[in-house]
Design a protein around this motif. Structure first.
Motif, PDB file in Angstrom:
ATOM      1  N   VAL A   1       0.856  -1.187   0.000  1.00 62.92           N
ATOM      2  CA  VAL A   1       0.000   0.000   0.000  1.00 62.92           C
ATOM      3  C   VAL A   1       0.886   1.230   0.000  1.00 62.92           C
ATOM      4  O   VAL A   1       1.935   1.249   0.645  1.00 62.92           O
ATOM      5  CB  VAL A   1      -0.920   0.024   1.251  1.00 62.92           C
ATOM      6  CG1 VAL A   1      -1.796   1.272   1.254  1.00 62.92           C
ATOM      7  CG2 VAL A   1      -1.781  -1.224   1.316  1.00 62.92           C
ATOM      8  N   ARG A   2       0.463   2.267  -0.743  1.00 63.37           N
ATOM      9  CA  ARG A   2       1.230   3.510  -0.790  1.00 63.37           C
ATOM     10  C   ARG A   2       0.428   4.644  -0.153  1.00 63.37           C
ATOM     11  O   ARG A   2      -0.746   4.833  -0.464  1.00 63.37           O
ATOM     12  CB  ARG A   2       1.551   3.893  -2.242  1.00 63.37           C
ATOM     13  CG  ARG A   2       2.397   2.895  -3.006  1.00 63.37           C
ATOM     14  CD  ARG A   2       2.787   3.476  -4.362  1.00 63.37           C
ATOM     15  NE  ARG A   2       1.677   4.197  -4.994  1.00 63.37           N
ATOM     16  CZ  ARG A   2       1.808   5.358  -5.640  1.00 63.37           C
ATOM     17  NH1 ARG A   2       2.997   5.928  -5.722  1.00 63.37           N
ATOM     18  NH2 ARG A   2       0.762   5.934  -6.209  1.00 63.37           N
ATOM     19  N   MET A   3       1.087   5.401   0.724  1.00 60.20           N
ATOM     20  CA  MET A   3       0.423   6.542   1.338  1.00 60.20           C
ATOM     21  C   MET A   3       0.038   7.578   0.293  1.00 60.20           C
ATOM     22  O   MET A   3      -0.933   8.322   0.464  1.00 60.20           O
ATOM     23  CB  MET A   3       1.317   7.174   2.407  1.00 60.20           C
ATOM     24  CG  MET A   3       1.589   6.291   3.606  1.00 60.20           C
ATOM     25  SD  MET A   3       2.530   7.130   4.910  1.00 60.20           S
ATOM     26  CE  MET A   3       1.266   8.212   5.574  1.00 60.20           C
ATOM     27  N   ALA A   4       0.776   7.639  -0.803  1.00 60.83           N
ATOM     28  CA  ALA A   4       0.521   8.619  -1.858  1.00 60.83           C
ATOM     29  C   ALA A   4      -0.851   8.452  -2.509  1.00 60.83           C
ATOM     30  O   ALA A   4      -1.336   9.363  -3.184  1.00 60.83           O
ATOM     31  CB  ALA A   4       1.607   8.530  -2.923  1.00 60.83           C
ATOM     32  N   ASP A   5      -1.493   7.293  -2.310  1.00 59.98           N
ATOM     33  CA  ASP A   5      -2.817   7.058  -2.883  1.00 59.98           C
ATOM     34  C   ASP A   5      -3.937   7.632  -2.014  1.00 59.98           C
ATOM     35  O   ASP A   5      -5.112   7.479  -2.337  1.00 59.98           O
ATOM     36  CB  ASP A   5      -3.043   5.559  -3.083  1.00 59.98           C
ATOM     37  CG  ASP A   5      -2.110   4.967  -4.132  1.00 59.98           C
ATOM     38  OD1 ASP A   5      -1.708   5.718  -5.043  1.00 59.98           O
ATOM     39  OD2 ASP A   5      -1.785   3.767  -4.028  1.00 59.98           O
ATOM     40  N   TYR A   6      -3.568   8.273  -0.917  1.00 61.23           N
ATOM     41  CA  TYR A   6      -4.538   8.817   0.030  1.00 61.23           C
ATOM     42  C   TYR A   6      -4.232  10.281   0.319  1.00 61.23           C
ATOM     43  O   TYR A   6      -3.131  10.767   0.034  1.00 61.23           O
ATOM     44  CB  TYR A   6      -4.510   8.014   1.333  1.00 61.23           C
ATOM     45  CG  TYR A   6      -4.826   6.546   1.141  1.00 61.23           C
ATOM     46  CD1 TYR A   6      -6.130   6.082   1.248  1.00 61.23           C
ATOM     47  CD2 TYR A   6      -3.815   5.634   0.844  1.00 61.23           C
ATOM     48  CE1 TYR A   6      -6.425   4.736   1.058  1.00 61.23           C
ATOM     49  CE2 TYR A   6      -4.105   4.290   0.637  1.00 61.23           C
ATOM     50  CZ  TYR A   6      -5.408   3.846   0.754  1.00 61.23           C
ATOM     51  OH  TYR A   6      -5.703   2.524   0.561  1.00 61.23           O
ATOM     52  N   ASN A   7      -5.197  10.968   0.907  1.00 62.04           N
ATOM     53  CA  ASN A   7      -4.955  12.357   1.305  1.00 62.04           C
ATOM     54  C   ASN A   7      -5.452  12.669   2.719  1.00 62.04           C
ATOM     55  O   ASN A   7      -5.440  13.822   3.151  1.00 62.04           O
ATOM     56  CB  ASN A   7      -5.579  13.343   0.294  1.00 62.04           C
ATOM     57  CG  ASN A   7      -7.067  13.092   0.049  1.00 62.04           C
ATOM     58  OD1 ASN A   7      -7.689  12.260   0.709  1.00 62.04           O
ATOM     59  ND2 ASN A   7      -7.626  13.818  -0.910  1.00 62.04           N
ATOM     60  N   PHE A   8      -5.889  11.637   3.430  1.00 64.63           N
ATOM     61  CA  PHE A   8      -6.360  11.804   4.810  1.00 64.63           C
ATOM     62  C   PHE A   8      -5.855  10.604   5.602  1.00 64.63           C
ATOM     63  O   PHE A   8      -6.234   9.466   5.328  1.00 64.63           O
ATOM     64  CB  PHE A   8      -7.887  11.856   4.827  1.00 64.63           C
ATOM     65  CG  PHE A   8      -8.513  12.276   6.140  1.00 64.63           C
ATOM     66  CD1 PHE A   8      -7.803  12.329   7.321  1.00 64.63           C
ATOM     67  CD2 PHE A   8      -9.862  12.620   6.184  1.00 64.63           C
ATOM     68  CE1 PHE A   8      -8.397  12.712   8.515  1.00 64.63           C
ATOM     69  CE2 PHE A   8     -10.485  13.006   7.368  1.00 64.63           C
ATOM     70  CZ  PHE A   8      -9.743  13.058   8.533  1.00 64.63           C
ATOM     71  N   LEU A   9      -4.988  10.864   6.561  1.00 64.33           N
ATOM     72  CA  LEU A   9      -4.450   9.788   7.403  1.00 64.33           C
ATOM     73  C   LEU A   9      -5.082   9.876   8.783  1.00 64.33           C
ATOM     74  O   LEU A   9      -5.103  10.950   9.395  1.00 64.33           O
ATOM     75  CB  LEU A   9      -2.935   9.908   7.538  1.00 64.33           C
ATOM     76  CG  LEU A   9      -2.268   8.933   8.526  1.00 64.33           C
ATOM     77  CD1 LEU A   9      -2.397   7.493   8.046  1.00 64.33           C
ATOM     78  CD2 LEU A   9      -0.802   9.304   8.746  1.00 64.33           C
TER      79      LEU A   9
END
Length: 269
Positions: A45-53
């Protein structure tokens, strides 16, 4: 409007991931995926695929070495299969304009990583910590919160007072020195404070302030306002019937409103 894709971290003792993901969807996120930290480290999984952590609450590694300390060390030393530090992903994620919410154990993690409070823009440099409640016991109760209207925090925009639950044993803010505590106040990085239920003003009185945190600090933001860490659990008040006095018509603003603030910011930007 931009889609909001939330990444809800889990693993190693996290236990609030399901309600956190549910709350994100209820708050308007287009998606909310529960992801194990190990899958980030494995490159699945890549964090770059999201915008809310969302870093949910729980008991990371049983709170050994201090709440979230072991998890912070894992973040600092883990690498993806290609040898790249996992922390680099985190830094790029934040620099992309994403928003980050740390709840209880998740707040402790953000503090131990140095993402909060980042006074003078010193990100990923630890400036405060969280330690044992003054009561020397685990506190499980509902608390009143006062929102700082001058805070840059995107999560708290338009909010005034909240009544949401806490459940923690290590929630007292410990700054590295008194000067830093003064900066938190002068820079309006104190986003939320424990409040007296009658006056609505910040309080050091127990049990309204459940841990003895100085300046009644319940939540901190960073200079950008895109990061919020708080000890209370907004995701646990996602419906009017969650409130202990809902049958008497009491309750007020849902904790969900904090998460909605983050979603609204992303959709507008």
């Amino acid at each position: 409007m931009a889609p909001v894709n939330a990444l809800v971290l889990t693993g190693y003792g996290t236990n609030c991931e399901q309600e956190s993901a549910y709350a994100a969807r209820q708050a308007g996120a287009d998606s909310a995926d529960i992801v194990f930290f190990s899958d980030l480290a494995a490159g699945k999984v890549r964090m770059a695929d999201y915008n809310f952590l969302i870093c949910p609450g729980g008991f990371l590694d049983g709170d050994d070495l201090g709440a979230a300390q072991a998890a912070a060390l894992r973040w600092r030393h883990a690498t993806t299969p290609d040898g790249r530090p996992i922390l680099d992903q985190f830094k790029e994620f934040f620099e992309s304009g994403a928003v980050i919410l740390g709840i209880c154990n998740g707040f402790q993690l953000l503090v131990k990583l140095g993402l909060l409070p980042a006074v003078d823009g010193k990100y990923f440099e630890r400036q405060v910590s969280l330690s044992y409640n003054d009561s020397a016991r685990f506190e499980d109760r509902w608390v009143h919160l006062k929102v700082n209207p001058n805070s840059p925090c995107v999560f708290t925009k338009g909010l005034d007072r909240l009544h949401i639950p806490i459940r923690h044993g290590e929630g007292k803010i410990i700054p590295k020195d008194e000067a830093l505590l003064e900066r938190l106040q002068s820079d309006n990085l104190i986003a939320l404070q424990y409040a007296d239920p009658e006056s609505g003003e910040p309080t050091m009185e127990y049990p309204f302030n459940p841990n003895g945190s100085p300046l009644a600090i319940a939540g901190l933001t960073d200079p950008s306002g895109r990061v919020l860490g708080l000890m209370p659990h907004p995701e646990a008040y996602n419906h009017p019937t969650n409130h202990p006095a809902w049958t008497r018509g009491e309750g007020g603003t849902l904790g969900l409103a904090l998460i909605e603030g983050g979603v609204r910011h992303l959709k507008r930007n």
